[in-house]
Design a protein around this motif. Structure first.
Motif, PDB file in Angstrom:
ATOM      1  N   ARG A 142     -12.643 -26.356 -96.053  1.00 45.05           N
ATOM      2  CA  ARG A 142     -13.324 -27.309 -96.931  1.00 45.05           C
ATOM      3  C   ARG A 142     -12.678 -28.688 -96.846  1.00 45.05           C
ATOM      4  O   ARG A 142     -13.362 -29.710 -96.787  1.00 45.05           O
ATOM      5  N   LEU A 143     -11.363 -28.707 -96.843  1.00 43.21           N
ATOM      6  CA  LEU A 143     -10.653 -29.981 -96.750  1.00 43.21           C
ATOM      7  C   LEU A 143     -10.982 -30.700 -95.453  1.00 43.21           C
ATOM      8  O   LEU A 143     -11.281 -31.903 -95.445  1.00 43.21           O
ATOM      9  N   TYR A 144     -10.926 -29.951 -94.356  1.00 48.13           N
ATOM     10  CA  TYR A 144     -11.136 -30.586 -93.052  1.00 48.13           C
ATOM     11  C   TYR A 144     -12.565 -31.099 -92.922  1.00 48.13           C
ATOM     12  O   TYR A 144     -12.818 -32.191 -92.433  1.00 48.13           O
ATOM     13  N   GLN A 145     -13.500 -30.276 -93.388  1.00 43.60           N
ATOM     14  CA  GLN A 145     -14.906 -30.689 -93.364  1.00 43.60           C
ATOM     15  C   GLN A 145     -15.101 -31.974 -94.189  1.00 43.60           C
ATOM     16  O   GLN A 145     -15.762 -32.915 -93.757  1.00 43.60           O
ATOM     17  N   PHE A 146     -14.477 -31.987 -95.352  1.00 46.32           N
ATOM     18  CA  PHE A 146     -14.563 -33.170 -96.202  1.00 46.32           C
ATOM     19  C   PHE A 146     -13.971 -34.386 -95.489  1.00 46.32           C
ATOM     20  O   PHE A 146     -14.548 -35.481 -95.506  1.00 46.32           O
ATOM     21  N   CYS A 147     -12.824 -34.198 -94.872  1.00 42.96           N
ATOM     22  CA  CYS A 147     -12.176 -35.305 -94.164  1.00 42.96           C
ATOM     23  C   CYS A 147     -13.068 -35.807 -93.028  1.00 42.96           C
ATOM     24  O   CYS A 147     -13.225 -37.022 -92.842  1.00 42.96           O
ATOM     25  N   GLN A 148     -13.646 -34.888 -92.286  1.00 42.09           N
ATOM     26  CA  GLN A 148     -14.526 -35.284 -91.189  1.00 42.09           C
ATOM     27  C   GLN A 148     -15.709 -36.096 -91.722  1.00 42.09           C
ATOM     28  O   GLN A 148     -16.094 -37.106 -91.152  1.00 42.09           O
ATOM     29  N   GLN A 149     -16.274 -35.624 -92.827  1.00 43.50           N
ATOM     30  CA  GLN A 149     -17.425 -36.318 -93.396  1.00 43.50           C
ATOM     31  C   GLN A 149     -17.071 -37.716 -93.899  1.00 43.50           C
ATOM     32  O   GLN A 149     -17.911 -38.601 -93.928  1.00 43.50           O
ATOM     33  N   HIS A 150     -15.846 -37.876 -94.315  1.00 41.89           N
ATOM     34  CA  HIS A 150     -15.459 -39.159 -94.924  1.00 41.89           C
ATOM     35  C   HIS A 150     -14.538 -39.978 -94.031  1.00 41.89           C
ATOM     36  O   HIS A 150     -13.878 -40.896 -94.501  1.00 41.89           O
ATOM     37  N   ASN A 151     -14.503 -39.595 -92.760  1.00 37.33           N
ATOM     38  CA  ASN A 151     -13.765 -40.411 -91.791  1.00 37.33           C
ATOM     39  C   ASN A 151     -12.283 -40.519 -92.136  1.00 37.33           C
ATOM     40  O   ASN A 151     -11.675 -41.576 -92.004  1.00 37.33           O
ATOM     41  N   LEU A 152     -11.737 -39.393 -92.593  1.00 37.23           N
ATOM     42  CA  LEU A 152     -10.308 -39.320 -92.916  1.00 37.23           C
ATOM     43  C   LEU A 152      -9.610 -38.425 -91.903  1.00 37.23           C
ATOM     44  O   LEU A 152     -10.196 -37.455 -91.412  1.00 37.23           O
ATOM     45  N   TYR A 153      -8.351 -38.731 -91.618  1.00 36.87           N
ATOM     46  CA  TYR A 153      -7.550 -37.820 -90.808  1.00 36.87           C
ATOM     47  C   TYR A 153      -6.910 -36.767 -91.712  1.00 36.87           C
ATOM     48  O   TYR A 153      -6.501 -37.076 -92.829  1.00 36.87           O
ATOM     49  N   LEU A 154      -6.813 -35.546 -91.211  1.00 37.79           N
ATOM     50  CA  LEU A 154      -6.100 -34.505 -91.954  1.00 37.79           C
ATOM     51  C   LEU A 154      -4.836 -34.137 -91.192  1.00 37.79           C
ATOM     52  O   LEU A 154      -4.883 -33.721 -90.029  1.00 37.79           O
ATOM     53  N   TYR A 155      -3.715 -34.292 -91.859  1.00 39.17           N
ATOM     54  CA  TYR A 155      -2.399 -34.048 -91.250  1.00 39.17           C
ATOM     55  C   TYR A 155      -1.645 -33.032 -92.102  1.00 39.17           C
ATOM     56  O   TYR A 155      -1.560 -33.185 -93.317  1.00 39.17           O
ATOM     57  N   LEU A 156      -1.126 -32.012 -91.446  1.00 36.99           N
ATOM     58  CA  LEU A 156      -0.457 -30.928 -92.161  1.00 36.99           C
ATOM     59  C   LEU A 156       1.031 -30.880 -91.807  1.00 36.99           C
ATOM     60  O   LEU A 156       1.400 -30.754 -90.645  1.00 36.99           O
ATOM     61  N   ASP A 157       1.850 -31.001 -92.837  1.00 38.46           N
ATOM     62  CA  ASP A 157       3.306 -30.923 -92.703  1.00 38.46           C
ATOM     63  C   ASP A 157       3.690 -29.451 -92.734  1.00 38.46           C
ATOM     64  O   ASP A 157       3.585 -28.777 -93.754  1.00 38.46           O
ATOM     65  N   GLY A 158       4.141 -28.957 -91.579  1.00 37.35           N
ATOM     66  CA  GLY A 158       4.456 -27.535 -91.467  1.00 37.35           C
ATOM     67  C   GLY A 158       5.949 -27.250 -91.449  1.00 37.35           C
ATOM     68  O   GLY A 158       6.397 -26.378 -90.698  1.00 37.35           O
ATOM     69  N   ALA A 159       6.703 -27.957 -92.285  1.00 39.79           N
ATOM     70  CA  ALA A 159       8.156 -27.719 -92.321  1.00 39.79           C
ATOM     71  C   ALA A 159       8.444 -26.233 -92.514  1.00 39.79           C
ATOM     72  O   ALA A 159       9.381 -25.684 -91.942  1.00 39.79           O
ATOM     73  N   ARG A 160       7.606 -25.583 -93.347  1.00 33.53           N
ATOM     74  CA  ARG A 160       7.759 -24.137 -93.583  1.00 33.53           C
ATOM     75  C   ARG A 160       6.502 -23.385 -93.150  1.00 33.53           C
ATOM     76  O   ARG A 160       6.033 -22.471 -93.823  1.00 33.53           O
ATOM     77  N   LEU A 161       5.986 -23.778 -91.998  1.00 33.30           N
ATOM     78  CA  LEU A 161       4.740 -23.172 -91.541  1.00 33.30           C
ATOM     79  C   LEU A 161       4.898 -21.683 -91.253  1.00 33.30           C
ATOM     80  O   LEU A 161       3.980 -20.892 -91.502  1.00 33.30           O
ATOM     81  N   ALA A 162       6.076 -21.295 -90.764  1.00 31.57           N
ATOM     82  CA  ALA A 162       6.312 -19.872 -90.469  1.00 31.57           C
ATOM     83  C   ALA A 162       6.140 -19.021 -91.723  1.00 31.57           C
ATOM     84  O   ALA A 162       5.565 -17.929 -91.680  1.00 31.57           O
ATOM     85  N   MET A 163       6.618 -19.523 -92.841  1.00 33.33           N
ATOM     86  CA  MET A 163       6.500 -18.769 -94.078  1.00 33.33           C
ATOM     87  C   MET A 163       5.038 -18.759 -94.551  1.00 33.33           C
ATOM     88  O   MET A 163       4.572 -17.765 -95.100  1.00 33.33           O
TER      89      MET A 163
END
Lengths: 343, 343, 343, 343
Positions: free
Chosen positions: B154-175
């Motif tokens: 939902r977030l990514y779709q929203f960002c695409q629709q509104h011309n926003l970049y979506l960036y995910l900080d995965g400092a603890r992505l493994a968890m």
């Protein structure tokens, strides 16, 4: 269409235009080193009763804010402002663009208090967070409210105790100092802030703000930063000459007083119609809750800002008066509103 | 004193140290142009199922965030983050120092949703305000919660629709990717973000984060910005080699899974004592409401962070497990807490 | 293909790797607050004979330069550097990205002198120009030359007289302090600079530079800037532990000395072949004018940097030795060049 | 004391003051959205023969340069300028303060050529160096010289071929386009630059520069950056109205022509006295080599800038004429110099 949009839609007060025509004729030194800037600085120092304060003339408010704030902060230091603060909302990230975070607190009547600032200081406890260093307030605030002397005293005392600078944005200082509820003077501002600016653009100048730096350690090399940010006008005497005129014979405060009186007259009209205010009117900005059915018609005849919907039945409109608003303007609006309400 | 302070207090997982000793012996090209960075990039592209994504290795999380974000934004553009977002709170204004405002929304379980972002877009309507352009999220969040696949979609779709970049900080992505409640995969991240990073520092590396840029228009000239910000290590192969090891045989996810399991064991202990949690535990960070009378004793024996007081009787302590936490560590704490409670 | 490209193409000296494996096992405090950083700082203060100097460990040279310089300068202040200075050429505008101009002077043997700086000060006379405030020098310089004690004394005295900071980039300090012509000591650097850094990356560490701030007014709040720029590593003890090892038993200087000796051996070979040098060799970088007909063959067998053409018949190649270069490496090159010349 | 110091020491040309008094009376929209800015933009587009170019009005030259340049560059991109370029010398690091390096080439008659730029491009070959992206030139240059049409054509063609933007600082554009040697027109500038500005401050306006962006991709969101940098004046119509007046009936060029003619008259006087020029006079700035024995006396009677000593017997003084210089002023100087020489 008549405009109550803002207080900077007329070129300049006649006395200022006249001084420009009749006085500034000979060749002048550039970059604020001319006679008029010197005279105006002297005049301002007398009015504020602070012979040692430094005075600089800059072309606009955003420019003044970003130049001063970026000059006094070290790279990791931050500003504290009310969430309605002009630098926090309406300057397109000008402060952040110079590298500094603006931390906001939900203001009370758009104002800051020690109680609002203290938790921010407590939270920012180590080098993993920015270091709050400058408190930014506006008087009048962006919502037209004003600081009482005791409020400013408490804020300044708090800032002194916590090693914070206190900076006051006076874009509408004339209206603040002439408000009915006001008990602050120019002299108080010289005593109770590290720096403040006397706004010209919204008080009859065609451009220009006078920045007064009371804490002289903050003035060191300030002209370097002015030049770097593009805030040092070649023909600065035009700004100086305007402030010389504004600060003589109380013209500046008279213009503020007039703005407020025109707003008061408008306020009376709205009150008579039973309209309520989003925030208690104190100066030349009125935030009126207008029944939705009237909004379109008003906005087709008067240029004003819409500020969202306080409830499902109303829209908040800002009416802003100025030094150039006349009683005739007010009377015409009175007639207009009367007719509109009778429809 | 044993430490549950954080998940980055041990040097590195033995396999990573071993690879450093046994593999990286010959002369290597500098600045990320070596074989290991190439191999690790290839490995990552395979794991995330995105053959065209660009991969870069940077030495730390703050560095990665500030380098990427400052690279992709134009001067007047801003970031939207949850109020708990690491860049909004704990990076000493690193983003603002590159010139960009961080606009915060009060997150829900420390997460952003389209509904939280929409009003920010609506409010930022003209050139007097910054232009929101990049949405920053963390997974796990700074409060240990995770994004479900549908939430990210939902977030990514929203960002695409509104011309926003979506960036995910995965400092603890493994968890995040090994949490009980998780239904996201590496492949999803390649499909549902413009960029994200795989955190190494908190998952057994001695330093290093792998930034993956899926939206290749954002990758143009990225190495220039890396170099400028000091994020391009001369001996980058040390970072590449670690990620090569981490991403082989699922080691990365195994370490995340272990961290979570150790937290789960701790959680059980606290629950058995009737303690409540400030936020529902999902990964390797537990925020436990500890009765005040026990706090001093715990903190004298275990190093943990205090996170304020949820009510007058309790203090919230964060216990953080890691890939290096052992069942013995947990058992010892269990005994300790049992004794403490019996006093 | 063997590489004389640079002095940072091997992971780390065995003693440093060993210390990492055998010592850093227990849980450590983050962000430079650990025991190893404390011990290494203490060790460095002893070696440089300056008990009050502040010591910080940062991950790389560009990072160290930009963090320190941006920390100490006010917005309108500028750096003076030799035109060959690393910050002026090879850091992708890192200093400018923090807002500061780098003014360059044509160096003499890549070095600055008071005579080169004075005209810059004279020229920058008012607020329409930046204010020179920090002098940046490198030792060894980027061309492999070194500062003699008298040269540094004169520079520092000049800086003190003119209210300038003197900062020394010691990326290759080990080679400088062990050069045949050298008469500077670590203690001199503590006395004759406001700050300098001891470079690890090019002297056997896998990452890390130790910044020493002698002028303590420049140290105030430095950790805020470190964190903001991403220069504060979570696992800083890895940097501290390496410097602890490097600074014990003179290992650091031994590695520099070895680098220089290997270069000297190379120099002899080139001289025997009648080749000339673009700049007199003093440390571990040789800039050799190679007859054009040999260049391709050399570069097909050895990885080196090309540095332009001193005349139509020659190409300047940089050969760089390191702590890891062996006599066997040198002998092999000697044979190679002999064969090549006989063709 | 009469001043030949500069061309911005008189308030404004009478026609501009008059227009301000007689035309701008009604309420105006703020921030450049008023009728005058629209009309002036239209007028400018007609004069330059480029119906699609974007026009913006900014309060000063430094401001215009820093706003435009920081708007169009990505963080790692740099400007190329002549060593005499205003942004390189006399704007207190304004460009660097927005994060960008200014690379300088020793200009020929203060001008850039493809031959001067090419080596800079060749040298900046990888991500360890900034990426040159915008070429900054001034016409007239800071030394009063001008670009011929063929010179500008070659530069622009070169920029197009090498993916560089060409930006022309037209602070004294009126003098350039009316110089005896000139063969450029306004229309040429629209065709041969990506952007340029028509300077008002030095040509009879009391403030204001008109920025024309011909390459419309560079115009995207420009008003955001204007606002952020403080370059968007609330009462922009004052700027617009001035340019409307200046661009009607060729007033702008007439004022430039007058400035040049007054300089020519001065030039004749100096030549008759046998004085030489530091650089061949082309427009309204004369750099005259004055015998040292006369310098003090001249500077006690006339305000001018001193520009160093071309040889041991002479001092270079700059005499600058303007739209406000009169033949009487010139005659008086002629008499003064005659007397002085006879002493």
């Amino acid at each position: 269409m008549y405009s109550f949009t803002n207080d900077y839609n007329e070129t300049a007060h006649p006395k200022l235009l006249e001084s420009l025509l009749t006085k500034a004729k000979q060749k002048n030194s550039g970059y604020g080193l001319d006679d008029y800037c010197q005279l105006a600085s002297e005049q301002i120092r007398q009015v504020i009763g602070s012979p040692k304060s430094a005075v600089h003339f800059l072309p606009g408010g955003t420019m003044t804010n970003l130049t001063f704030i970026s000059h006094v902060l070290r790279p990791y230091q931050a500003v504290i402002a009310a969430n309605t603060g002009h630098i926090a909302v309406h300057e397109t990230g000008a402060i952040e663009a110079t590298g500094h975070k603006v931390i906001t607190a939900q203001g009370i009547d758009a104002k800051l208090t020690p109680e609002l600032i203290k938790p921010i200081l407590d939270e920012h406890c180590d080098e993993h967070m920015v270091q709050p260093k400058l408190v930014y307030i506006s008087n009048t605030t962006e919502m037209g409210t004003i600081y009482r002397k005791q409020e400013l005293q408490r804020l300044y005392q708090f800032c002194q105790q916590h090693n914070l600078y206190l900076y006051l944005d006076g874009a509408r200082l004339a209206m603040a100092l002439t408000a009915e509820d006001n008990d602050l003077t120019f002299q108080d501002l010289a005593q109770l802030t590290d720096a403040f600016y006397i706004g010209g653009t919204k008080v009859g100048a065609f451009a220009g703000e006078a920045l007064i730096i009371n804490n002289l350690t903050l003035n060191q090399d300030f002209r370097f930063t002015m030049k770097q940010k593009g805030a040092m006008m070649a023909k600065s005497w035009i700004l100086g000459l305007q402030f010389l005129t504004l600060m003589q014979d109380d013209l500046y405060l008279q213009l503020g007083d007039h703005s407020n009186k025109m707003a008061k007259a408008l306020q009376t009209i709205f009150s008579e119609h039973g309209f309520t205010f989003n925030i208690r009117p104190q100066t030349n900005q009125l935030f009126i809750n207008i029944p939705n059915r009237l909004v379109d018609n008003i906005m087709q005849n008067y240029s004003v800002y819409a500020f969202g919907q306080p409830d499902s039945g109303h829209t908040c409109l800002r009416f802003c008066t100025s030094w150039a608003t006349t009683l005739d303007d007010i009377e015409r609006f009175k007639s207009f509103l009367k007719k509109l309400s009778q429809k």
